[in-house]
Design a protein around this motif. Structure first.
Motif, PDB file in Angstrom:
ATOM      1  N   ALA A   1       0.818  -1.219   0.000  1.00  0.00           N
ATOM      2  CA  ALA A   1       0.000   0.000   0.000  1.00  0.00           C
ATOM      3  C   ALA A   1       0.848   1.263   0.000  1.00  0.00           C
ATOM      4  O   ALA A   1       0.429   2.307  -0.512  1.00  0.00           O
ATOM      5  CB  ALA A   1      -0.940  -0.007   1.205  1.00  0.00           C
ATOM      6  N   THR A   2       2.055   1.183   0.578  1.00  0.00           N
ATOM      7  CA  THR A   2       2.927   2.353   0.594  1.00  0.00           C
ATOM      8  C   THR A   2       3.679   2.545  -0.725  1.00  0.00           C
ATOM      9  O   THR A   2       4.473   3.482  -0.836  1.00  0.00           O
ATOM     10  CB  THR A   2       3.947   2.234   1.733  1.00  0.00           C
ATOM     11  N   GLY A   3       3.457   1.686  -1.689  1.00  0.00           N
ATOM     12  CA  GLY A   3       4.073   1.845  -2.995  1.00  0.00           C
ATOM     13  C   GLY A   3       5.422   1.180  -3.150  1.00  0.00           C
ATOM     14  O   GLY A   3       6.176   1.524  -4.080  1.00  0.00           O
ATOM     15  N   GLU A   4       5.765   0.256  -2.254  1.00  0.00           N
ATOM     16  CA  GLU A   4       7.045  -0.439  -2.377  1.00  0.00           C
ATOM     17  C   GLU A   4       7.061  -1.293  -3.646  1.00  0.00           C
ATOM     18  O   GLU A   4       6.037  -1.858  -4.048  1.00  0.00           O
ATOM     19  CB  GLU A   4       7.283  -1.352  -1.162  1.00  0.00           C
ATOM     20  N   ARG A   5       8.222  -1.364  -4.259  1.00  0.00           N
ATOM     21  CA  ARG A   5       8.353  -2.158  -5.465  1.00  0.00           C
ATOM     22  C   ARG A   5       8.314  -3.640  -5.132  1.00  0.00           C
ATOM     23  O   ARG A   5       8.573  -4.059  -4.004  1.00  0.00           O
ATOM     24  CB  ARG A   5       9.650  -1.812  -6.183  1.00  0.00           C
ATOM     25  N   THR A   6       8.004  -4.425  -6.151  1.00  0.00           N
ATOM     26  CA  THR A   6       7.822  -5.858  -5.934  1.00  0.00           C
ATOM     27  C   THR A   6       9.094  -6.513  -5.423  1.00  0.00           C
ATOM     28  O   THR A   6       9.068  -7.318  -4.488  1.00  0.00           O
ATOM     29  CB  THR A   6       7.376  -6.533  -7.242  1.00  0.00           C
ATOM     30  N   TRP A   7      10.232  -6.162  -6.020  1.00  0.00           N
ATOM     31  CA  TRP A   7      11.469  -6.811  -5.610  1.00  0.00           C
ATOM     32  C   TRP A   7      11.855  -6.447  -4.184  1.00  0.00           C
ATOM     33  O   TRP A   7      12.421  -7.265  -3.455  1.00  0.00           O
ATOM     34  CB  TRP A   7      12.599  -6.455  -6.577  1.00  0.00           C
ATOM     35  N   ARG A   8      11.516  -5.233  -3.750  1.00  0.00           N
ATOM     36  CA  ARG A   8      11.815  -4.841  -2.377  1.00  0.00           C
ATOM     37  C   ARG A   8      10.920  -5.585  -1.389  1.00  0.00           C
ATOM     38  O   ARG A   8      11.365  -5.965  -0.300  1.00  0.00           O
ATOM     39  CB  ARG A   8      11.650  -3.331  -2.194  1.00  0.00           C
ATOM     40  N   ILE A   9       9.684  -5.795  -1.756  1.00  0.00           N
ATOM     41  CA  ILE A   9       8.781  -6.555  -0.882  1.00  0.00           C
ATOM     42  C   ILE A   9       9.265  -7.995  -0.743  1.00  0.00           C
ATOM     43  O   ILE A   9       9.274  -8.575   0.353  1.00  0.00           O
ATOM     44  CB  ILE A   9       7.344  -6.502  -1.436  1.00  0.00           C
ATOM     45  N   ILE A  10       9.694  -8.583  -1.865  1.00  0.00           N
ATOM     46  CA  ILE A  10      10.167  -9.973  -1.819  1.00  0.00           C
ATOM     47  C   ILE A  10      11.444 -10.082  -0.993  1.00  0.00           C
ATOM     48  O   ILE A  10      11.587 -10.988  -0.158  1.00  0.00           O
ATOM     49  CB  ILE A  10      10.392 -10.495  -3.248  1.00  0.00           C
ATOM     50  N   VAL A  11      12.372  -9.144  -1.207  1.00  0.00           N
ATOM     51  CA  VAL A  11      13.683  -9.246  -0.550  1.00  0.00           C
ATOM     52  C   VAL A  11      13.607  -8.880   0.927  1.00  0.00           C
ATOM     53  O   VAL A  11      14.194  -9.566   1.779  1.00  0.00           O
ATOM     54  CB  VAL A  11      14.705  -8.343  -1.279  1.00  0.00           C
ATOM     55  N   PHE A  12      12.877  -7.814   1.274  1.00  0.00           N
ATOM     56  CA  PHE A  12      12.914  -7.301   2.638  1.00  0.00           C
ATOM     57  C   PHE A  12      11.730  -7.726   3.500  1.00  0.00           C
ATOM     58  O   PHE A  12      11.791  -7.598   4.726  1.00  0.00           O
ATOM     59  CB  PHE A  12      12.982  -5.765   2.620  1.00  0.00           C
ATOM     60  N   GLU A  13      10.655  -8.195   2.912  1.00  0.00           N
ATOM     61  CA  GLU A  13       9.483  -8.572   3.696  1.00  0.00           C
ATOM     62  C   GLU A  13       9.242 -10.080   3.720  1.00  0.00           C
ATOM     63  O   GLU A  13       8.867 -10.635   4.755  1.00  0.00           O
ATOM     64  CB  GLU A  13       8.224  -7.872   3.142  1.00  0.00           C
ATOM     65  N   ILE A  14       9.468 -10.738   2.596  1.00  0.00           N
ATOM     66  CA  ILE A  14       9.127 -12.168   2.498  1.00  0.00           C
ATOM     67  C   ILE A  14      10.335 -13.056   2.769  1.00  0.00           C
ATOM     68  O   ILE A  14      10.252 -14.010   3.551  1.00  0.00           O
ATOM     69  CB  ILE A  14       8.513 -12.469   1.117  1.00  0.00           C
ATOM     70  N   LEU A  15      11.471 -12.766   2.137  1.00  0.00           N
ATOM     71  CA  LEU A  15      12.638 -13.638   2.290  1.00  0.00           C
ATOM     72  C   LEU A  15      13.121 -13.774   3.739  1.00  0.00           C
ATOM     73  O   LEU A  15      13.508 -14.884   4.133  1.00  0.00           O
ATOM     74  CB  LEU A  15      13.781 -13.144   1.396  1.00  0.00           C
ATOM     75  N   PRO A  16      13.131 -12.706   4.551  1.00  0.00           N
ATOM     76  CA  PRO A  16      13.558 -12.910   5.947  1.00  0.00           C
ATOM     77  C   PRO A  16      12.712 -13.919   6.707  1.00  0.00           C
ATOM     78  O   PRO A  16      13.206 -14.585   7.614  1.00  0.00           O
ATOM     79  CB  PRO A  16      13.436 -11.505   6.554  1.00  0.00           C
TER      80      PRO A  16
END
Length: 334
Positions: free
Chosen positions: A190-205
């Motif tokens: 919702a804050t406009g984060e790019r897809t790759w940033r969501i995958i790397v910083f939100e999902i992968l950890p």
């Protein structure tokens, strides 16, 4: 009388990440696995320099049992088996880790991407994983390595890594499907984060433990595949490994000749390395799962401050007794 204020040194508080690391290191299974694995990695690095003989050098000591001159005995050509085991450790560790890293990277790219995205791209990656999943890996590795004009240790590692990523990709896809609709992912989107940033910083950890467990499993598969290939004669030229030792021991009928020292050291090394990797895998599982870490039990604090040990999966009655509700028209009993 004046009161002199005293200052006390503040006790350092460990951060959650540091506490998790300490808990993993304190796990006896993980510690034992790390120690044994570290020994093999060190042996792989310095093995060719500390080996007392050239593993291919022939001597007049034919088929000699273990002695002070030859710690693990000799082969039918007088070759020192201890030197073969020590030098062969490098090929085993190299193939295991290279194949494990390659397969893990591919499984992350395919599994996490197909789990987070939707549409034709996600379905195509999922179908690709299914195709590689149903293909028998070891026969495919044998066919590919046998058809290549030159087979090196790096070639075998790349072939194993390129053919053993599908199972890890399926597991990561299933985990990503359960994470992509979580609140923190929705907030980042919702804050406009790019897809790759969501995958790397939100999902992968949140997939670190699954990735680590998949990496250890792939290393085990790669090591066993290399030893199997060498045992059946599909080896990398003149590079020694534990499977090559077993191949020559079997072809020269070492067991029938009573030369137990020819195959026992390599077999024990394989078993010890597999045990170390399995202990690491168990340590990761217990580090991630509270149910495994607590031995199937957990502690629950009651309303009156007591601590009750309970088995996970059961719901105990821990609340204080509830007074019965009075029926309309009756007096409530004290």
């Amino acid at each position: 009388m004046a009161v002199v204020p005293t200052t006390t040194a503040a006790t350092p508080v460990a951060t959650p990440a540091k506490r998790r690391r300490l808990r993993f290191v304190a796990n006896p299974k993980a510690t034992a696995g790390l120690v044994i694995m570290g020994f093999f990695v060190l042996l792989a690095v310095v093995g060719p320099w500390i080996a007392p003989f050239d593993p291919s050098e022939r001597t007049s000591d034919l088929l000699q049992p273990p002695s002070a001159a030859h710690w693990f005995g000799t082969t039918h050509l007088g070759q020192d088996i201890f030197s073969q085991v020590v030098v062969g450790t490098r090929s085993v560790v190299f193939v295991g880790f290279v194949a494990g890293v390659l397969a893990t990277v591919l499984s992350i790219m395919v599994g996490v991407t197909s789990g987070y995205l939707s549409g034709a791209g996600s379905e195509g990656l999922s179908a690709l994983s299914n195709v590689f999943l149903v293909i028998p890996a070891l026969p495919l590795i044998i066919i590919i390595t046998s058809s290549l004009p030159e087979t090196t240790v790096l070639t075998i590692a790349l072939v194993i890594g390129l053919t053993s990523w599908a199972w890890g990709a399926r597991v990561l896809r299933a985990q990503t499907l359960s994470l992509r609709n979580r609140d923190y992912v929705e907030a980042a989107r919702a804050t406009g984060e790019r897809t790759w940033r969501i995958i790397v910083f939100e999902i992968l950890p949140n997939l670190t433990a699954v990735i680590a467990s998949g990496f250890v499993g792939t290393v085990i598969f790669a090591v066993t595949s290399l030893i199997t290939l060498a045992f059946i004669g599909v080896s990398a030229g003149n590079d020694w490994n534990w499977g090559t030792i077993l191949y020559w021991a079997q072809s020269q009928q070492a067991l029938a000749q009573g030369a137990w020292w020819w195959f026992v050291p390599a077999g024990l090394a394989i078993a010890l390395l597999g045990t170390a990797l399995s202990l690491l895998n168990f340590g990761i599982d217990e580090f991630v799962s509270p149910r495994l870490r607590g031995g199937g039990r957990t502690s629950v604090k009651t309303a009156d401050g007591r601590t009750v040990r309970m088995r996970v999966g059961f719901t105990p009655v821990l609340s204080t007794p509830v007074q019965p509700t009075p029926v309309l028209g009756e007096e409530a009993k004290p």
